[in-house]
Scaffold this motif. Structure first.
Motif, PDB file in Angstrom:
ATOM      1  N   SER A  62       0.849  -1.178   0.000  1.00 35.64           N
ATOM      2  CA  SER A  62       0.000   0.000   0.000  1.00 35.64           C
ATOM      3  C   SER A  62       0.895   1.241   0.000  1.00 35.64           C
ATOM      4  O   SER A  62       2.034   1.209   0.463  1.00 35.64           O
ATOM      5  N   GLY A 102       0.791   3.820   1.757  1.00 33.94           N
ATOM      6  CA  GLY A 102       1.182   4.226   3.113  1.00 33.94           C
ATOM      7  C   GLY A 102       2.389   3.460   3.614  1.00 33.94           C
ATOM      8  O   GLY A 102       3.326   4.055   4.146  1.00 33.94           O
ATOM      9  N   SER A 103       2.394   2.141   3.421  1.00 34.36           N
ATOM     10  CA  SER A 103       3.516   1.396   3.979  1.00 34.36           C
ATOM     11  C   SER A 103       4.784   1.624   3.162  1.00 34.36           C
ATOM     12  O   SER A 103       5.880   1.655   3.715  1.00 34.36           O
ATOM     13  N   TYR A 158       5.567   4.419   1.682  1.00 30.42           N
ATOM     14  CA  TYR A 158       6.061   5.728   2.119  1.00 30.42           C
ATOM     15  C   TYR A 158       6.852   5.574   3.418  1.00 30.42           C
ATOM     16  O   TYR A 158       7.938   6.123   3.566  1.00 30.42           O
ATOM     17  N   GLY A 159       6.284   4.799   4.357  1.00 32.62           N
ATOM     18  CA  GLY A 159       6.956   4.560   5.635  1.00 32.62           C
ATOM     19  C   GLY A 159       8.336   3.937   5.438  1.00 32.62           C
ATOM     20  O   GLY A 159       9.313   4.336   6.060  1.00 32.62           O
ATOM     21  N   ASP A 181      -0.167  13.063  -2.730  1.00 34.74           N
ATOM     22  CA  ASP A 181       0.282  13.626  -1.472  1.00 34.74           C
ATOM     23  C   ASP A 181       1.654  13.113  -1.040  1.00 34.74           C
ATOM     24  O   ASP A 181       2.546  13.880  -0.708  1.00 34.74           O
ATOM     25  N   ARG A 182       1.837  11.794  -1.090  1.00 36.34           N
ATOM     26  CA  ARG A 182       3.062  11.253  -0.504  1.00 36.34           C
ATOM     27  C   ARG A 182       4.314  11.557  -1.324  1.00 36.34           C
ATOM     28  O   ARG A 182       5.330  11.933  -0.732  1.00 36.34           O
ATOM     29  N   ASN A 184      -8.697   0.581   3.460  1.00 43.75           N
ATOM     30  CA  ASN A 184      -8.629   1.541   4.567  1.00 43.75           C
ATOM     31  C   ASN A 184      -8.538   2.988   4.064  1.00 43.75           C
ATOM     32  O   ASN A 184      -7.535   3.378   3.481  1.00 43.75           O
ATOM     33  N   GLU A 214      -8.009   5.689   5.423  1.00 47.13           N
ATOM     34  CA  GLU A 214      -6.979   6.521   6.044  1.00 47.13           C
ATOM     35  C   GLU A 214      -5.642   6.375   5.329  1.00 47.13           C
ATOM     36  O   GLU A 214      -4.836   7.297   5.330  1.00 47.13           O
ATOM     37  N   THR A 215      -5.405   5.192   4.760  1.00 49.65           N
ATOM     38  CA  THR A 215      -4.066   4.939   4.221  1.00 49.65           C
ATOM     39  C   THR A 215      -4.055   4.623   2.727  1.00 49.65           C
ATOM     40  O   THR A 215      -3.044   4.779   2.086  1.00 49.65           O
ATOM     41  N   PHE A 219     -12.822  -3.498   6.389  1.00 47.14           N
ATOM     42  CA  PHE A 219     -11.668  -2.724   5.947  1.00 47.14           C
ATOM     43  C   PHE A 219     -10.483  -3.595   5.565  1.00 47.14           C
ATOM     44  O   PHE A 219     -10.003  -4.399   6.349  1.00 47.14           O
ATOM     45  N   ALA A 220     -10.037  -3.444   4.341  1.00 51.79           N
ATOM     46  CA  ALA A 220      -8.873  -4.169   3.846  1.00 51.79           C
ATOM     47  C   ALA A 220      -7.656  -3.257   3.996  1.00 51.79           C
ATOM     48  O   ALA A 220      -7.789  -2.039   4.059  1.00 51.79           O
ATOM     49  N   GLN A 221      -6.482  -3.878   4.065  1.00 52.55           N
ATOM     50  CA  GLN A 221      -5.273  -3.083   4.260  1.00 52.55           C
ATOM     51  C   GLN A 221      -4.906  -2.297   3.004  1.00 52.55           C
ATOM     52  O   GLN A 221      -4.319  -1.234   3.085  1.00 52.55           O
TER      53      GLN A 221
END
Lengths: 228, 251
Positions: B63, B65-66, B68-69, B86-87, B139, B141-142, B168-170
């Motif tokens: 994803s 989000g991950s 980016y992390g 955004d990221r 999700n 949010e992410t 909600f799926a990841q």
């Protein structure tokens, strides 16, 4: 400084911890009841092919959580065998419910309950059991009134191991949970999602809470093992 | 003694072999962090690129989000293909990424493995169906596709009204997995997954209410293969890559 930290603590959503705790308690209770007869059977029964069953019980130890999770989604889903039986009986779905993750972690933690229980049962003096039989107690009565009371520390160790394993469960729940708030969103998943959403402070606070809890329980296991 | 030294030789050989990198060819290789929705298109594009230039592009799919992390924490990628704007912009501001560029515009769809799911008048009616108990959504949010789906649901007033149906799926790939294994009756997926072999077995509704997902990418400043990374970035905008993207429903 102090008040700032307090507001930070308050901004953390504690519901996932509650779900984690609830999951650990439910799984531990269910698993001890289910695993005790199985462990007793594995400790004393002698028959060809026993090692095959023993390996099957231990299989969750050797399988990646993703493998277990993948199959559970299929089997517990509305088209899977378990999901269909469940729906026929209760009318509801099993996957993506609290009960669904209890089933998943029960399966996943099975060896953690069976192994210590089996060891505890095997430590019991055989003469005790033989006296019970001689005095006319049935097998079931012997199990309930002689073996179980004499394996208290082993049962406690198994319970705590399962409890801790459930608190730390992540991969399987990530695959089968569906992250429903208050239902299947456990603390480990909440932390993962907080990291993904770049809420590092929240993730850090939640992570920090895990360490003392898990540490305290491990100390307790040590204590019980020494007592045995 | 002889046996012993023989054993020692084997040990030495094994440890030396261990140190040799698996691939000893001098072929240049890029590592790309790629948002999960772009899996199929990326695989084809990178193969076309390799045929053309000889440079292999290996991808890590997760994803946005991950990924980016991972990048913020120093993961050694050369490129980042995000599912949002955004990221990459953030990475650019933080000094980790070059200037972002848009490489694809994706659409969010409501997909089901059951063909009869699409008999309803529109997706809103289909969602309200009595027999539709669970619907997977990435999700919000992410996962950018999850955000887009939520936007459409909020706009139509269904987000709150059908709250008990959301699972909600990841990431968008897991949302599709839940729907395709019938673990959920339907799922909000990327248009690209509808074009896959598995996706063609089901049916889908377009979500006009969901904004297009503008996906941007950037070259990461730490890359030691700048020239190759720039060549791949240019290739992403070539007519050849555009044709592949169009086949998977990207604009």
């Amino acid at each position: 400084m102090r008040s700032k930290q307090d507001t930070d603590i308050n901004s953390v959503d504690w519901q996932p911890f509650y779900v984690t705790l609830k999951l650990a308690v439910a799984t531990t209770g269910l698993l001890i009841v289910l695993a005790a007869p199985l462990a007793y059977f594995l400790a004393y029964a002698r028959f060809p092919g026993k090692s095959l069953i023993e390996a099957l019980v231990n299989l969750p130890l050797a399988l990646p959580p993703t493998v277990i999770g993948f199959y559970l989604v299929v089997f517990m889903g509305p088209k899977g065998a378990a999901g269909r039986v469940w729906e026929a009986v209760t009318g509801g779905s099993l996957l993506f419910t609290f009960l669904g993750i209890v089933v998943a972690s029960t399966l996943y933690s099975l060896p953690f309950a069976v192994q210590p229980l089996k060891a505890a049962f095997q430590r019991i003096d055989r003469r005790l059991m033989e006296s019970a039989y001689v005095l006319g107690l049935s097998r079931v009565a012997t199990f309930l009134r002689v073996i179980i009371p004499n394996s208290a520390s082993g049962i406690a160790a198994a319970a705590i191991l399962v409890f801790l394993h459930c608190m730390g469960a992540f991969g399987v729940l990530l695959m089968v949970g569906g992250s429903l708030p208050g239902e299947t969103k456990v603390a480990s998943i909440a932390i993962y999602e907080a990291v993904e959403a770049m809420k590092y402070r929240e993730a850090g606070l939640m992570s920090l809470c895990f360490i003392p809890i898990s540490y305290a329980f491990l100390l307790l296991v040590n204590r019980l093992n020494r007592g045995a | 003694m002889v046996r012993r030294s023989g054993c020692g030789w084997v040990l030495l050989l094994v440890s030396v072999l261990w140190l040799i990198p698996v691939s000893v060819s001098a072929q240049e290789k890029l590592n790309a962090a790629v948002a999960a929705n772009f899996i199929q298109a990326f695989t084809e594009i990178s193969q076309a690129f390799e045929r053309k230039t000889g440079v292999k592009v290996e991808a890590t799919f997760a994803s946005t989000g991950s990924l980016y992390g991972q990048i913020v924490n120093g993961a050694p990628y050369d490129l980042f293909l995000s599912a949002d704007e955004d990221r990459p912009a953030r990475l650019n501001r933080e000094g980790a990424g070059e200037r972002p560029f848009v490489y694809a515009r994706g659409r969010c769809v409501l997909w089901s493995a059951r063909k009869d799911f699409c008999r309803a008048r529109d997706w809103r009616t289909a969602l309200r169906g009595e027999d539709v108990k669970r619907v997977a959504i990435a999700n919000p949010e992410t996962a950018p596709y999850g955000t887009a789906a939520r936007t459409a649901l909020v706009k139509t007033g269904l987000w709150e009204a059908l709250k008990q149906k959301w699972v909600f799926a990841q990431n968008i790939a897991q949302a599709f997995q839940y729907a395709s294994t019938s673990a959920t009756e339907a799922g909000f997926c990327a248009y690209s997954s509808v074009m896959s072999d598995e996706g063609k077995k089901g049916c889908f509704y377009r979500l006009e209410e969901a904004p297009a997902i503008v996906q941007s990418a950037c070259i990461l400043k730490r890359t030691p293969h700048r020239a190759a990374a720039e060549a791949f970035a240019a290739f992403l905008a070539s007519p050849e890559a555009d044709a592949i993207k169009a086949r998977y429903g990207y604009q």
